[in-house]
Design an enzyme around this catalytic site. Structure first.
Site, PDB file in Angstrom:
ATOM      1  CG  ASP A   1      -2.083  -1.056   0.925  1.00 38.72           C
ATOM      2  OD1 ASP A   1      -2.593  -1.087  -0.220  1.00 38.72           O
ATOM      3  OD2 ASP A   1      -2.400  -1.838   1.829  1.00 38.72           O
TER       4      ASP A   1
ATOM      5  CG  ASP B   1      -7.759  -4.172  -2.909  1.00 34.91           C
ATOM      6  OD1 ASP B   1      -8.099  -5.258  -3.402  1.00 34.91           O
ATOM      7  OD2 ASP B   1      -8.276  -3.701  -1.882  1.00 34.91           O
TER       8      ASP B   1
END
Ligand SMILES: *[C@@H]1O[C@H](CO)[C@@H](O)[C@H](O)[C@H]1NC(C)=O
Ligand SMILES: *[C@@H]1O[C@H](CO)[C@@H](O)[C@H](O)[C@H]1NC(C)=O
Ligand SMILES: *[C@@H]1O[C@H](CO)[C@@H](O)[C@H](O)[C@H]1NC(C)=O
Ligand SMILES: *[C@@H]1O[C@H](CO)[C@@H](O)[C@H](O)[C@H]1NC(C)=O
Ligand SMILES: *[C@@H]1O[C@H](CO)[C@@H](O)[C@H](O)[C@H]1NC(C)=O
Ligand SMILES: *[C@@H]1O[C@H](CO)[C@@H](O)[C@H](O)[C@H]1NC(C)=O
Ligand SMILES: *[C@@H]1O[C@H](CO)[C@@H](O)[C@H](O)[C@H]1NC(C)=O
Ligand SMILES: *[C@@H]1O[C@H](CO)[C@@H](O)[C@H](O)[C@H]1NC(C)=O
Length: 434
Positions: A121, A180
């Site tokens: 992330d 994602d």
């Protein structure tokens, strides 16, 4: 406000077929709520991620949370809006120095490193620094941040699997990749541009190519998680983490995928990425139920269990469809995705715009299996603001001041005042677009 909406709805019926956008897109509630949240940030800093479900109050999380970049990036997005729209008493944009707020709120992210549990992330975390470089391309602090985050992501690449690892696992041969992760690849391109290191670009493309092979179903839906064996590169399991079931399509993952592949096309011009984004977008639009509300999972049964919306999946999808429209070369193709984006945006705003909450939107689903839904979400709000900016950039919206109830005579338009003028200008601009 209520009066304004009533009037607007009446007008929609009048303006049959014309492209409409919700008034709330440029509401002065946006800067005032974001500024209010800034004023309540804990010290040392923690970042809003989602709200409680009863009063809509922000809950705060430590910097090493995957969502920490969104709140500073929101300040940068409002700064961008100020450049696009100017400041008027009604739009409220001059109530803060948004650039300073974005900068000060992101400094704590500079010390995050590979051991913080941020994992893949780092791409999301890089957003405020990428924004900073768009404003000040020689800011060495931001350059270093982008390069560091890109190296951290590159270090998670396994050439046998052909992906960067999303989640860490106790068994290191269990190599988990989530859809994602497509959103995190952009930081590799920024760093490649800054350093000339093409390996970073190649890693991003290999990850995207592998994702096309394994993450997408024949019908254009996506799995949330693919588990690879890092020794053999084989797929061990296709499953969900946040969706309804292993073979269902979790709507936020689908939206990340549309955006991620359209973005990969923007960054490489490879046709496969455009085709993939189109397939995912087609699935998304075809699976929105007739009420127009994006559910948290497209295959979750209506009832029981309950099937709440996910306003964040909706606003991410709006941005994804607008980006996809920008990749298309024909007017018809552009218009198709733009129409989809408008429909999603209108319906989610009507459902989830929530003046009494600290977040802009309610009806977010953070994680349904973890019983975390009916909240505001920081990235749902971020992508709502970004959608407004993007629509202005594309010439599809004007920075309309908030609707003032009962004023039907501005712009010399006999019917509907500012709203009618707005809709008309949207429709006119649409045909000029591209
Ligand atoms: C450079 O970027 C960093 C990180 O975004 C920010 O904290 C700092 O204020 C910026 N410096 C200048 C001089 O703009
Ligand atoms: C380019 O990036 C890769 C991945 O981070 C790294 O292993 C390699 O050393 C870099 N090459 C140069 C010349 O810096
Ligand atoms: C991956 O494959 C290796 C070699 O066949 C095996 O030892 C290992 O247990 C496998 N890992 C998983 C998570 O299946
Ligand atoms: C998922 O699998 C179950 C059981 O195998 C099946 O009943 C269901 O229809 C499948 N759902 C989808 C969306 O493919
Ligand atoms: C992609 O194609 C467009 C239009 O020809 C061009 O302007 C752009 O520079 C290309 N981008 C890349 C990354 O090659
Ligand atoms: C709401 O969504 C439905 C279904 O996608 C669509 O037909 C309708 O036009 C949308 N409403 C608005 C106001 O855009
Ligand atoms: C939207 O949120 C409200 C308030 O939390 C809730 O009552 C309603 O069921 C939600 N609707 C959907 C479709 O999620
Ligand atoms: C209506 O709006 C126009 C333009 O914003 C403004 O000049 C005018 O004073 C307003 N009229 C009323 C009655 O509020």
């Amino acid at each position: 406000m209520l009066k304004g909406r009533f009037f607007f709805l009446a007008l929609q019926t009048f303006a049959l077929g014309a492209a409409t956008l919700p008034d709330e897109l440029f509401s002065s509630d946006i800067p005032s709520k974001v500024l209010a949240a800034f004023k309540t940030l804990p010290a040392p800093i923690q970042y809003p991620q989602y709200t409680d479900t009863s009063a809509g109050k922000w809950l705060f999380f430590s910097p090493n949370t995957w969502t920490s970049g969104f709140f500073p990036a929101t300040a940068y997005a409002i700064n961008t809006r100020q450049q696009l729209c100017g400041s008027t008493p009604a739009n409220g944009l001059s109530m803060a120095d948004w650039l300073s707020l974005g900068r000060s709120a992101s400094t704590e992210l500079l010390s995050l490193n590979a051991n913080n549990g941020i994992g893949h992330d780092v791409g999301f975390i890089s957003f405020p620094f990428v924004e900073e470089l768009a404003i000040n391309p020689t800011n060495q602090t931001a350059i270093n941040a982008v390069n560091n985050f890109a190296s951290m992501l590159a270090a998670r690449f396994n050439p046998v699997v052909g992906c960067t690892r999303s989640w860490d696992t106790s068994d290191p041969t269990d190599f988990q990749v989530i859809i994602d992760n497509m959103m995190n690849l952009e930081v590799l391109f920024h760093s490649a541009d800054l350093t000339g290191n093409d390996t970073l670009r190649n890693i991003a493309m290999t990850h995207a190519d592998t994702t096309i092979k394994n993450h997408i179903r024949d019908d254009g839906g996506t799995w949330h998680v693919i588990e690879y064996n890092s020794t053999t590169g084989n797929v061990i399991k296709k499953r969900t983490a946040q969706g309804f079931s292993d073979n269902s399509t979790w709507s936020r993952g689908q939206a990340w995928g549309i955006y991620g592949f359209a973005n990969m096309h923007r960054l490489t011009n490879k046709t496969e990425y455009l085709d993939t984004s189109r397939r995912l977008a087609t699935y998304f639009l075809n699976n929105i139920p007739s009420d127009g509300i994006v559910p948290w999972d497209f295959n979750a049964p209506l009832t029981p269990p309950p099937r709440p919306a996910d306003s964040s999946a909706a606003t991410i999808a709006v941005n994804a469809l607008l980006l996809l429209a920008q990749q298309e070369t024909t007017q018809d193709a552009k218009q198709h995705w733009i129409d989809g984006a408008f429909a999603i945006l209108n319906n989610i705003t009507a459902l989830a715009w929530n003046p009494s909450w600290q977040s802009l939107l309610s009806n977010g689903t953070v994680n349904w299996p973890a019983n975390n839904f009916l909240t505001g979400i920081v990235y749902g709000d971020y992508y709502f603001i970004k959608a407004g900016n993007e629509l202005v950039n594309m010439g599809l919206a004007t920075c309309k001041e908030p609707f003032s109830a009962g004023n039907g005579s501005s712009n010399g338009n006999p019917v509907g005042g500012t709203d009618a003028a707005h809709q008309r200008s949207s429709a006119t601009r649409l045909s000029l677009f591209g």
